[in-house]
Design a protein around this motif. Structure first.
Motif, PDB file in Angstrom:
ATOM      1  N   ASP A 173       3.734  58.419  26.395  1.00 55.64           N
ATOM      2  CA  ASP A 173       2.544  58.374  25.526  1.00 55.64           C
ATOM      3  C   ASP A 173       2.977  57.885  24.147  1.00 55.64           C
ATOM      4  OD1 ASP A 173       0.439  58.998  23.756  1.00 55.64           O
ATOM      5  OD2 ASP A 173      -0.259  60.615  25.041  1.00 55.64           O
ATOM      6  N   GLY A 310     -12.988  52.153  30.116  1.00 54.58           N
ATOM      7  CA  GLY A 310     -12.275  53.422  30.179  1.00 54.58           C
ATOM      8  C   GLY A 310     -13.266  54.570  30.318  1.00 54.58           C
ATOM      9  N   GLN A 355      -5.683  59.697  41.316  1.00 55.45           N
ATOM     10  CA  GLN A 355      -4.852  60.391  40.330  1.00 55.45           C
ATOM     11  C   GLN A 355      -3.685  61.126  40.981  1.00 55.45           C
ATOM     12  OE1 GLN A 355      -7.018  63.199  37.970  1.00 55.45           O
ATOM     13  NE2 GLN A 355      -5.237  63.971  36.908  1.00 55.45           N
ATOM     14  N   GLU A 432      -5.824  57.682  36.094  1.00 56.32           N
ATOM     15  CA  GLU A 432      -4.580  58.085  35.420  1.00 56.32           C
ATOM     16  C   GLU A 432      -3.393  57.222  35.878  1.00 56.32           C
ATOM     17  OE1 GLU A 432      -4.421  59.836  32.934  1.00 56.32           O
ATOM     18  OE2 GLU A 432      -5.995  61.350  32.936  1.00 56.32           O
ATOM     19  N   THR A 434      -1.078  55.660  34.194  1.00 57.75           N
ATOM     20  CA  THR A 434       0.122  55.590  33.351  1.00 57.75           C
ATOM     21  C   THR A 434       1.066  56.760  33.520  1.00 57.75           C
ATOM     22  OG1 THR A 434      -0.907  56.707  31.457  1.00 57.75           O
ATOM     23  CG2 THR A 434      -1.211  54.330  31.624  1.00 57.75           C
ATOM     24  N   ASN A 435       0.654  57.816  34.227  1.00 58.15           N
ATOM     25  CA  ASN A 435       1.498  59.008  34.332  1.00 58.15           C
ATOM     26  C   ASN A 435       2.881  58.655  34.880  1.00 58.15           C
ATOM     27  OD1 ASN A 435      -0.395  60.738  33.321  1.00 58.15           O
ATOM     28  ND2 ASN A 435      -0.952  61.668  35.276  1.00 58.15           N
ATOM     29  N   LEU A 458     -11.136  52.545  34.597  1.00 62.26           N
ATOM     30  CA  LEU A 458      -9.949  53.393  34.593  1.00 62.26           C
ATOM     31  C   LEU A 458     -10.203  54.697  33.849  1.00 62.26           C
ATOM     32  CD1 LEU A 458      -8.079  53.320  31.700  1.00 62.26           C
ATOM     33  CD2 LEU A 458      -7.927  50.946  32.406  1.00 62.26           C
ATOM     34  N   SER A 460      -8.152  57.557  31.881  1.00 59.46           N
ATOM     35  CA  SER A 460      -6.845  57.695  31.242  1.00 59.46           C
ATOM     36  C   SER A 460      -6.959  58.581  30.010  1.00 59.46           C
ATOM     37  CB  SER A 460      -6.285  56.330  30.844  1.00 59.46           C
ATOM     38  OG  SER A 460      -5.018  56.464  30.227  1.00 59.46           O
ATOM     39  N   ASP A 462      -4.223  58.209  27.938  1.00 60.51           N
ATOM     40  CA  ASP A 462      -3.215  57.501  27.151  1.00 60.51           C
ATOM     41  C   ASP A 462      -3.945  56.681  26.092  1.00 60.51           C
ATOM     42  OD1 ASP A 462      -1.364  55.570  26.184  1.00 60.51           O
ATOM     43  OD2 ASP A 462      -0.116  55.896  27.959  1.00 60.51           O
TER      44      ASP A 462
END
Length: 613
Positions: A173, A310, A355, A432, A434-435, A458, A460, A462
């Motif tokens: 992050d 988003g 997710q 999610e 980017t996790n 998406l 998210s 982030d």
């Protein structure tokens, strides 16, 4: 004197060492971010610092009585029982129990809840409470923002800045990193480099260092090639000059053999199907809920080709349910709105990433997760062998036949992206995404989504990712019910506002809760237009900026008082109405403080921008 030092520490799990005689010194007051690619050994290093894993070689020096705690990246599978018992297993220590109840209260956690029934994000908050219990000297945090919503992330940032003097953390992050880190330490090819600067300066210096390294390596390779050619001419080892040159050649060979090349960069690319029509999806007057409490009421939106949207909101508000509604309406076996309509456009080819990564079969190999029973995948006009395709996503050939269950969190995410991008699509839906991704892969994913000509939805948390990728956001926002709004449910309801831009644009222009006079038909969608104004603070805002710090202190003092009150077992002998009033007020204080801090950040940013003009 450092609180904790690693001196020439090494660690190896077969193959090349993860840690190769590394040095690290943590001083009181350090806020250190540890960076490195997935699989570089960051979590292993944290376990060594916590005293959980012994190194193969080297020494670790700790100040006497040092108390170090660690928040792991993955929730341990063996944990069960009451939340309070997990956070504080020593039930005979009254002081520890009191501190545990205070920590759980600060994190809005029920000490009597069954850990196994909690969501992933809530379990992470339980482990966070465990890590901060007793005010440790050093807190080690491995991806602390995973599965946390915006309010929880902002609370964690403020908590760490106010209450934890010394901590080291691993994160993807970038907004969290930029706000907290005073030092960046990088683990790269077994070596630790302390850049002793913030993240943005690290990026600049790292790019310069890699460019210098490339030049030096090129010069060395040219020299080695020249000397090898000389040696192949059959030079005899006679004379002092030739002997010295041969020794220098051997030294060059040894130095070249010790070189560890920088890990590859993923070469992912999104396959695009034929274009959709201009209309991708339209929802009108949609309502949906489970039981008596609706998740959505009178929701309406129109999504056009090329939109990158988003979906934001707290954990549990219904973001994933909204995605399912939009995708599954009209399909066999999918959930449908209880009222209203959802219409899909023409020629939609949807690729969906969930997710929890449940689409992956842990028992199947990496190759079979991409192309079950096949040796090749069709990527555009090219037929690619599955081994080569997996190598594009940084999976070596020898891992293609391993089960997916052996992968780390970041590797699972990369495998799911490889599966997702192997099929042509014109609508990408990412929950999610980017996790656990390392920053290099995250940058590449951003580039691919920015270049994608199709439509993207998406979910998210982030903030930097949202700012860089999306063109607009749909935000679940909450407000108290007016008696004239029976459709909302008994206490409060969600409304969905749409904003042009990303996370920062939403924060700068977020809507106030609608009043009862607002027509219901327009309540769910309130798109602003244009960029946030570049202006000076009004007199009213200047006054607000001056009073906000005092207001925040008052709220924090009230929060501290309620924490102490609810940590006292004697308080629970009072009338139930008094207990309910205290717990409800404490629950409300968290969002109030988050809102106050956000407002402070916005006003300070406006004031600084005006001062520069």
């Amino acid at each position: 004197m450092p609180l904790l030092s690693l001196n020439r520490v090494s660690l190896r799990f077969g193959g090349l060492p993860l840690l190769d005689e590394v040095e690290l010194h943590l001083n009181r007051g350090d806020r250190v971010c540890l960076l490195g690619a997935n699989g570089a050994g960051k979590s292993s290093l944290l376990r060594i610092l916590a005293g959980e894993t012994p190194p193969d070689a080297g020494t670790i020096a700790r100040t006497p009585g040092l108390h170090v705690t660690r928040l792991p990246q993955q929730v341990p599978t063996h944990l069960s029982g009451r939340v309070l018992d997990i956070v504080c297993p020593d039930a005979d220590d009254d002081q520890r129990l009191l501190e545990a109840r205070q920590a759980l209260s600060r994190l809005n956690l029920n000490p009597e809840a069954d850990f196994e029934t909690l969501s992933g994000g809530t379990r992470r908050r339980v482990l966070l409470a465990q890590a901060i219990l007793g005010e440790p000297d050093i807190v080690l945090l491995d991806e602390p923002t995973n599965h946390l919503d915006f309010d929880s992330i902002l609370w964690l940032e403020n908590f760490l800045l106010r209450r934890c003097r010394t901590f080291l953390f691993v994160t993807h992050d970038r907004a969290f990193l930029r706000r907290l880190a005073t030092r960046v330490v990088e683990l790269d090819r077994g070596k630790l480099s302390d850049w002793n600067c913030d993240y943005d300066n690290f990026l600049r210096r790292k790019e310069e260092a890699l460019a210098t390294e490339a030049v030096l390596w090129e010069q060395m390779d040219k020299k080695l090639g020249k000397e090898e050619a000389w040696r192949r001419q059959g030079v005899k080892a006679r004379g002092v000059r030739n002997q010295g040159r041969l020794r220098a050649l051997e030294a060059l060979r040894a130095e070249r053999a010790q070189r560890r090349e920088r890990g590859g960069t993923a070469r992912m690319s999104v396959q695009e199907a034929g274009r959709t029509g201009n209309l991708v999806l339209k929802a009108n007057d949609v309502s949906f809920g489970y039981g008596p409490h609706p998740l959505l009421q009178r929701f309406a939106t129109r999504i056009s080709r090329g939109d990158k949207i988003g979906i934001l909101g707290p954990n549990g508000c219904g973001k994933t349910t909204l995605l399912r509604l939009l995708l599954e309406a009209g399909t066999s076996g999918g959930i449908r709105p209880q009222t209203g309509t959802i219409v899909h456009g023409t020629n939609l080819q949807i690729a969906y990433s969930d997710q929890l990564r449940a689409q992956l079969d842990d028992k199947a190999t990496l190759a079979d997760n991409i192309a079950p029973g096949r040796e090749y995948v069709q990527i555009g006009d090219n037929r690619r062998h599955i081994i080569g395709y997996l190598q594009d996503f940084l999976f070596p050939a020898d891992r293609a036949r391993q089960p997916a269950g052996s992968l780390s969190g970041g590797e699972r995410n990369r495998l799911l992206l490889a599966r997702l991008f192997a099929e042509p699509s014109n609508v990408l839906v990412l929950d999610e995404p980017t996790n656990d991704l390392d920053l290099d892969t995250l940058d590449l994913l951003e580039e691919q989504l920015a270049a994608y000509s199709g439509t993207v939805l998406l979910v998210s948390h982030d903030r930097a990712f949202l700012n860089d990728v999306v063109t607009s956001v749909m935000v679940f926002e909450k407000y108290e019910r007016d008696q004239s709004e029976p459709w909302l449910g008994p206490d409060e309801g969600w409304y969905i506002n749409e904003y042009v831009g990303g996370y920062d644009d939403w924060m700068a222009r977020r809507q106030q809760p609608p009043t009862a006079a607002t027509p219901a038909a327009t309540r769910s969608v309130a798109p602003p237009s244009g960029a946030p104004p570049q202006r000076r603070l009004t007199m009213k805002e200047k006054g607000e900026l001056e009073t906000l710090p005092g207001h925040i202190e008052t709220l924090e003092a009230e929060q501290t008082r309620l924490h102490a009150l609810l940590a006292d077992p004697a308080f629970f002998k009072k009338p139930s109405a008094e207990i309910t009033q205290a717990t409800d007020r404490l629950a409300a204080l968290g969002p109030e403080l988050a809102t106050a801090y956000q407002r402070w950040d916005i006003l300070e940013a406006l004031a600084k921008a005006a001062a520069k003009r």
